[in-house]
Motif scaffolding. Sequence first.
Motif, PDB file in Angstrom:
ATOM      1  N   LEU A  52      -1.742  20.679  11.675  1.00 18.89           N
ATOM      2  CA  LEU A  52      -0.708  21.523  11.085  1.00 18.89           C
ATOM      3  C   LEU A  52      -1.193  21.950   9.704  1.00 18.89           C
ATOM      4  O   LEU A  52      -1.793  21.151   8.979  1.00 18.89           O
ATOM      5  CB  LEU A  52       0.615  20.759  10.952  1.00 18.89           C
ATOM      6  CG  LEU A  52       1.261  20.296  12.254  1.00 18.89           C
ATOM      7  CD1 LEU A  52       2.457  19.399  11.959  1.00 18.89           C
ATOM      8  CD2 LEU A  52       1.684  21.504  13.088  1.00 18.89           C
ATOM      9  N   GLY A  53      -0.928  23.203   9.340  1.00 14.72           N
ATOM     10  CA  GLY A  53      -1.371  23.671   8.033  1.00 14.72           C
ATOM     11  C   GLY A  53      -0.380  24.634   7.425  1.00 14.72           C
ATOM     12  O   GLY A  53       0.385  25.308   8.135  1.00 14.72           O
ATOM     13  N   ALA A  54      -0.372  24.690   6.108  1.00 14.75           N
ATOM     14  CA  ALA A  54       0.470  25.641   5.397  1.00 14.75           C
ATOM     15  C   ALA A  54      -0.313  26.213   4.225  1.00 14.75           C
ATOM     16  O   ALA A  54      -1.002  25.472   3.513  1.00 14.75           O
ATOM     17  CB  ALA A  54       1.745  24.958   4.896  1.00 14.75           C
ATOM     18  N   ASP A  55      -0.267  27.519   4.065  1.00 15.71           N
ATOM     19  CA  ASP A  55      -0.914  28.182   2.932  1.00 15.71           C
ATOM     20  C   ASP A  55       0.159  28.882   2.118  1.00 15.71           C
ATOM     21  O   ASP A  55       0.988  29.610   2.669  1.00 15.71           O
ATOM     22  CB  ASP A  55      -1.949  29.204   3.431  1.00 15.71           C
ATOM     23  CG  ASP A  55      -3.094  28.531   4.137  1.00 15.71           C
ATOM     24  OD1 ASP A  55      -3.975  27.996   3.454  1.00 15.71           O
ATOM     25  OD2 ASP A  55      -3.087  28.519   5.387  1.00 15.71           O
ATOM     26  N   TYR A  56       0.110  28.666   0.823  1.00 14.06           N
ATOM     27  CA  TYR A  56       1.140  29.192  -0.060  1.00 14.06           C
ATOM     28  C   TYR A  56       0.483  30.055  -1.126  1.00 14.06           C
ATOM     29  O   TYR A  56      -0.387  29.592  -1.865  1.00 14.06           O
ATOM     30  CB  TYR A  56       1.890  28.014  -0.699  1.00 14.06           C
ATOM     31  CG  TYR A  56       2.996  28.408  -1.635  1.00 14.06           C
ATOM     32  CD1 TYR A  56       3.804  29.510  -1.382  1.00 14.06           C
ATOM     33  CD2 TYR A  56       3.233  27.662  -2.778  1.00 14.06           C
ATOM     34  CE1 TYR A  56       4.816  29.860  -2.241  1.00 14.06           C
ATOM     35  CE2 TYR A  56       4.252  28.004  -3.660  1.00 14.06           C
ATOM     36  CZ  TYR A  56       5.038  29.119  -3.381  1.00 14.06           C
ATOM     37  OH  TYR A  56       6.043  29.469  -4.244  1.00 14.06           O
ATOM     38  N   LEU A  57       0.896  31.308  -1.157  1.00 10.33           N
ATOM     39  CA  LEU A  57       0.368  32.252  -2.142  1.00 10.33           C
ATOM     40  C   LEU A  57       1.251  32.179  -3.376  1.00 10.33           C
ATOM     41  O   LEU A  57       2.427  32.563  -3.337  1.00 10.33           O
ATOM     42  CB  LEU A  57       0.389  33.658  -1.538  1.00 10.33           C
ATOM     43  CG  LEU A  57      -0.246  34.792  -2.332  1.00 10.33           C
ATOM     44  CD1 LEU A  57      -1.725  34.554  -2.530  1.00 10.33           C
ATOM     45  CD2 LEU A  57      -0.018  36.117  -1.610  1.00 10.33           C
TER      46      LEU A  57
END
Lengths: 397, 97
Positions: free
Chosen positions: A108-113
């Motif tokens: 599972l992954g999350a990228d936050y700008l």
Amino acid sequence: MAATDHALARPLNGQPGRLRGGLWLLLVALFSLPASAAVLPADRADVLYHSYEGGGVKIDGPAVLVRKSVTDDVSLSAQYYVDEISGASIDVQVLASEYAEERTQYDLGADYLLSKTIISLGYSNSSENDYEADTYSIGISQDFFGDLSTLSLSYAQGSDTVGKSTDPTFSEEKTTRSYQFGWTQVITKNLLMNFIYHVITDEGYLNNPYRAFRYLDNANDPSAGYTWLTEKYPETRTSHAAAVRGRYYLPYRAAFGFEYRRYNDTWNINAYNLDLSYTHPLGQHWILDLRYRFYSQSDADFYADLFPAENFQTYMGRDKELSEFTTHTFGVKVSYELDTGWSRNWLEKASVSLAWDLIQLDYDNFRDARRDDLTPGTEPLYEFDADVIRFFISAWF
Amino acid sequence: MRSYCVLLRCLGLRCSGLRCAPNRPLLLVSLLSGLLLTAGCSSIQPWVKPYERNNLADPIMSFSPDPVEAGYLHHVFQSREGARGAEGGGGGGCGCN
């Protein structure tokens, strides 16, 4: 599971935990850099079938990845991956060890700008009947210098529990920490380069519980035979890897790629690899990739194919991955891309790809112990070829 | 002569008649200031303009166009070889052996 099979089935350990002083300073420095337009990864889905066949073993299975932006500044990803193992490698044949038949992995992954910086979080779990691994990761990257440069830092921490299918009471722990620094730089309007420095440390049970080393029953008379005994590994390992890679755009719309990587660790394995690749579009829809890779490594301090005595030294191992060897890899990939022009709807682009790599492994001091008709230490050196196939469908939406 | 000495002092040199002797702390400060001023006047500018990046933006220039496939292949190499790490995009940062 057999050591060889086990190794390939092993999870992608990863990532993060405590951030030490130096890392914090770097993070602060990164946040204070002048920013420009960072971009989240594109929304896409992949369905892949993978197959590895060589050295008497076959490992194949599916993988599915979905990545989707949920807001303008958050992108989530999930991956499911399976290894199905069959056959018997040389280690299984020699040691008659059992092996797991399946490994399942979830990521599972999350990228936050955030203010033109991308912060990434990840979690991975890998499970099989004799091995469990959890990995957490955190990373940060930022474009600067007019978008010509990208700096990235990541940290990962993994906790593994090592079991043994033949002994339900056997349970050992292993902790892995990973520190990575990356720099990508636009050199000219046709040349892109990337540098990575990566340190990984392991602590705990680093053996493969199924593997054994062999020693002579009589050091002065090899014909008297030998005995197998469970390997003895150090309980720590620290490795350093540095890589430089680049891609160059050729005048007729094609790309040339290269990579050079150096590696060393506290077990005294020194290695390097050189990769060359060429990407050539054919017409509007086809893309052809060709690749060659050469890899070479020296053996670990405590490796020997045949030890002279049972207690010859403190640590003793016979994993062929720790021996001295070279590999050649020849690869080809063909992709068919279809730009649907349906961007008003949900599907923008789709592609179908088939890739095949042939890996030739030649061992310099690992002998084929299946040849029990020969005097120990005079068996032929082991070598084998492996076919690695991927077939996948991708969709961008 | 006076203006000459002022110039020398700016450069960190001490004026004594026509002879000049180095004044090291002042020289160091002058050099550092000079470097900063020079950097401020002609700092390196991004040399590839946004409108010159068509080729770089082409998908064939991606280091890792298919992350799932690249990650899998890195995994295969990592399992068969002693080396690990620095695989680049698509790699899992695998600590496995």
